[in-house]
Scaffold this active site. Structure first.
Site, short mmCIF file in Angstrom:
data_model
loop_
_atom_site.label_atom_id
_atom_site.label_comp_id
_atom_site.label_asym_id
_atom_site.label_seq_id
_atom_site.Cartn_x
_atom_site.Cartn_y
_atom_site.Cartn_z
N GLY A 29 0.82 -1.00 0.22
CA GLY A 29 -0.43 -0.27 0.06
C GLY A 29 0.69 1.14 0.07
N GLY A 68 -0.37 4.89 -0.85
CA GLY A 68 -1.61 5.75 -0.04
C GLY A 68 -1.04 6.27 0.33
N PRO A 124 -4.77 -1.22 15.90
CA PRO A 124 -6.05 -1.20 14.68
C PRO A 124 -5.55 1.52 15.43
CG PRO A 124 -6.55 -1.82 17.03
CD PRO A 124 -5.43 -2.63 16.72
N PHE A 176 -2.15 3.14 15.52
CA PHE A 176 -0.15 3.64 16.40
C PHE A 176 0.09 3.94 16.98
CE2 PHE A 176 0.28 -0.41 13.36
CZ PHE A 176 1.35 -0.99 13.17
N HIS A 235 -13.18 10.56 11.87
CA HIS A 235 -12.13 10.36 10.68
C HIS A 235 -12.75 11.33 9.04
CE1 HIS A 235 -11.54 7.82 13.33
NE2 HIS A 235 -10.26 7.10 12.49
N HIS A 236 -11.55 10.99 8.54
CA HIS A 236 -11.71 10.96 7.00
C HIS A 236 -12.82 10.90 6.20
CE1 HIS A 236 -9.70 8.27 5.25
NE2 HIS A 236 -8.84 8.49 6.35
N LYS A 290 -12.14 7.22 4.24
CA LYS A 290 -12.41 6.05 5.23
C LYS A 290 -13.41 4.81 4.52
CE LYS A 290 -11.78 4.04 9.49
NZ LYS A 290 -10.73 3.48 9.76
N GLY A 327 -11.94 0.78 14.25
CA GLY A 327 -10.94 0.02 14.57
C GLY A 327 -10.87 0.06 15.84
P1 NAP Z 1 -5.31 4.21 0.68
O1 NAP Z 1 -4.50 5.94 0.95
O2 NAP Z 1 -6.45 4.34 0.36
O3 NAP Z 1 -4.23 3.41 1.11
C1 NAP Z 1 -4.05 3.00 0.40
C2 NAP Z 1 -3.46 1.84 -0.01
O4 NAP Z 1 -3.31 0.42 -0.57
C3 NAP Z 1 -3.83 2.78 -2.30
O5 NAP Z 1 -3.16 3.49 -2.43
C4 NAP Z 1 -4.31 1.11 -2.73
O6 NAP Z 1 -4.01 1.75 -3.77
C5 NAP Z 1 -3.34 0.83 -1.72
N1 NAP Z 1 -3.95 -1.11 -2.09
C6 NAP Z 1 -4.91 -1.57 -2.20
N2 NAP Z 1 -4.81 -2.41 -2.95
C7 NAP Z 1 -3.97 -3.17 -2.35
C8 NAP Z 1 -3.76 -4.92 -2.64
N3 NAP Z 1 -4.44 -5.84 -2.51
N4 NAP Z 1 -2.04 -4.11 -2.33
C9 NAP Z 1 -1.14 -3.35 -2.07
N5 NAP Z 1 -1.81 -2.08 -1.90
C10 NAP Z 1 -3.25 -2.01 -2.21
O7 NAP Z 1 -5.76 4.63 2.77
P2 NAP Z 1 -4.72 5.02 3.93
O8 NAP Z 1 -5.82 5.77 4.33
O9 NAP Z 1 -3.63 5.00 4.23
O10 NAP Z 1 -5.63 4.16 4.54
C11 NAP Z 1 -5.04 2.19 4.47
C12 NAP Z 1 -5.08 1.64 5.74
O11 NAP Z 1 -4.68 1.89 7.26
C13 NAP Z 1 -6.88 1.78 6.72
O12 NAP Z 1 -7.49 0.26 6.23
C14 NAP Z 1 -7.14 2.70 7.71
O13 NAP Z 1 -8.17 2.56 8.10
C15 NAP Z 1 -5.67 2.13 8.09
N6 NAP Z 1 -5.32 2.78 9.10
C16 NAP Z 1 -4.56 2.53 10.03
C17 NAP Z 1 -3.83 3.26 11.10
C18 NAP Z 1 -3.13 2.56 11.87
O14 NAP Z 1 -2.76 3.19 12.86
N7 NAP Z 1 -3.96 1.33 12.34
C19 NAP Z 1 -3.62 5.22 10.80
C20 NAP Z 1 -4.30 5.49 9.91
C21 NAP Z 1 -5.44 4.29 8.96
P3 NAP Z 1 -6.02 2.23 -5.08
O15 NAP Z 1 -6.32 3.68 -4.01
O16 NAP Z 1 -5.85 1.93 -5.96
O17 NAP Z 1 -7.01 1.23 -3.73
#
Ligand code: NAP
Length: 263
Positions: free
Chosen positions: A8, A11, A123, A125, A152-153, A156, A162
């Site tokens: 990812g 992203g 869920p 970090f 959240h934004h 999501k 989570g």
């Molecule tokens: P995002 O900007 O949509 O980034 C996700 C990235 O992964 C996108 O570039 C997406 O491509 C890509 N992707 C989708 N399917 C994939 C696959 N099978 N293999 C590899 N890459 C793939 O989302 P984000 O805001 O970074 O958030 C990502 C996740 O992290 C969400 O579930 C969010 O809730 C979580 N999160 C967790 C925390 C924590 O502290 N645990 C903090 C913030 C966010 P496409 O756009 O082309 O689909």
């Protein structure tokens, strides 16, 4: 040196992870994967060319680069298969993507033990969010009436967050199941009182301008207590991700929650 693959990588979170890995002397970025490949991972992250091209085939990247750890910030519908693939190949996943089901977690736990390859999942970090959850568990012993509002934004994909579910889980450890509000209350619009976990109401707000925020509100006789955490940018998650990359290989099975890695 811990060799890291970022899944990812293009992203919002993935870009911040690429930069954090580059900036840490004990971590080395060896591969990056995203649906959108074909770019230099450092350039995509805005921190300058790093010589690691973003690929689109996770299994190929795992086999070619032989990382120690795979950090996953992708999508709720991709994280399980990514994590299973990493564990099958002996690579320890550090998972930030939320939305994995209990059944998927159980399957991952079984494979993790079979392959002797640990998994870390958080869920949230951000250290402040972890403290918010720990303090909420403490407060619920004395003030069992509680509701959670997470904000959240609007990009999501999963609701509730989570973090909200984990907070409710931790409160459940110390609070008996109880119905809250008036026993005869009626929702005039379905969902007005939010989702419920053992009587704990969870409300999800999605708006542009937010990053990740949560309020846990406790009510008692003549008083309320609010514990609030705000991540104002994605750097807030990076010290936790870096710590997990360094510690995951010392764990056994699937370990959930940053608090498990803290002293
Ligand atoms: P995002 O900007 O949509 O980034 C996700 C990235 O992964 C996108 O570039 C997406 O491509 C890509 N992707 C989708 N399917 C994939 C696959 N099978 N293999 C590899 N890459 C793939 O989302 P984000 O805001 O970074 O958030 C990502 C996740 O992290 C969400 O579930 C969010 O809730 C979580 N999160 C967790 C925390 C924590 O502290 N645990 C903090 C913030 C966010 P496409 O756009 O082309 O689909």
């Amino acid at each position: 040196m811990v060799k890291v693959l970022v899944s990812g990588a293009c992203g919002r979170m993935g870009q911040a992870v690429v930069k954090a890995v580059q900036d840490d002397a004990d971590l080395s970025l060896v591969a990056a994967v995203d649906v959108r490949g074909g770019v230099d991972a450092g350039e995509a992250a805005g921190c300058g060319k790093c010589g690691v091209m973003v690929g689109t085939d996770l299994e190929k990247a795992l086999l070619d680069s032989r990382p120690d750890v795979m950090v996953d910030f992708t999508r709720p519908d991709a994280v399980f298969s990514n994590a299973m693939l990493a564990v099958k190949n002996g690579v320890a996943p550090v998972i930030g993507t939320t939305g994995m089901t209990a059944d998927e977690r159980a399957q991952l736990e079984a494979l993790s033990l079979e392959k002797n390859t640990p998994v870390f999942l958080a869920p949230n970090f951000a250290i402040g969010a972890v403290l918010m959850m720990l303090m909420s568990r403490q407060a619920a012993k004395y003030m069992p009436h509680v509701e959670i509002i997470e904000l959240h934004h609007d990009n999501k994909l999963d609701a509730p967050s989570g973090t909200a579910l984990q907070t409710a889980e931790m409160i459940r450890e110390v609070r008996a199941s109880a119905q809250q509000g008036h026993p005869e209350e009626k929702e005039k619009l379905p969902g007005a009182r939010g989702a419920k976990v053992d009587g704990i109401h969870i409300h999800s707000v999605r708006l542009p301008g937010f990053v990740a925020h949560q309020e846990v509100i406790f009510g008692g006789l003549g008083q309320t207590l609010t514990i609030r955490h705000d991540s104002i940018n994605r750097e807030s998650f990076m010290p936790g991700v870096v710590l997990a990359c360094k510690k995951v290989r010392d764990l056994t099975g699937v370990v959930v929650g940053l608090e498990k890695l803290l002293d």
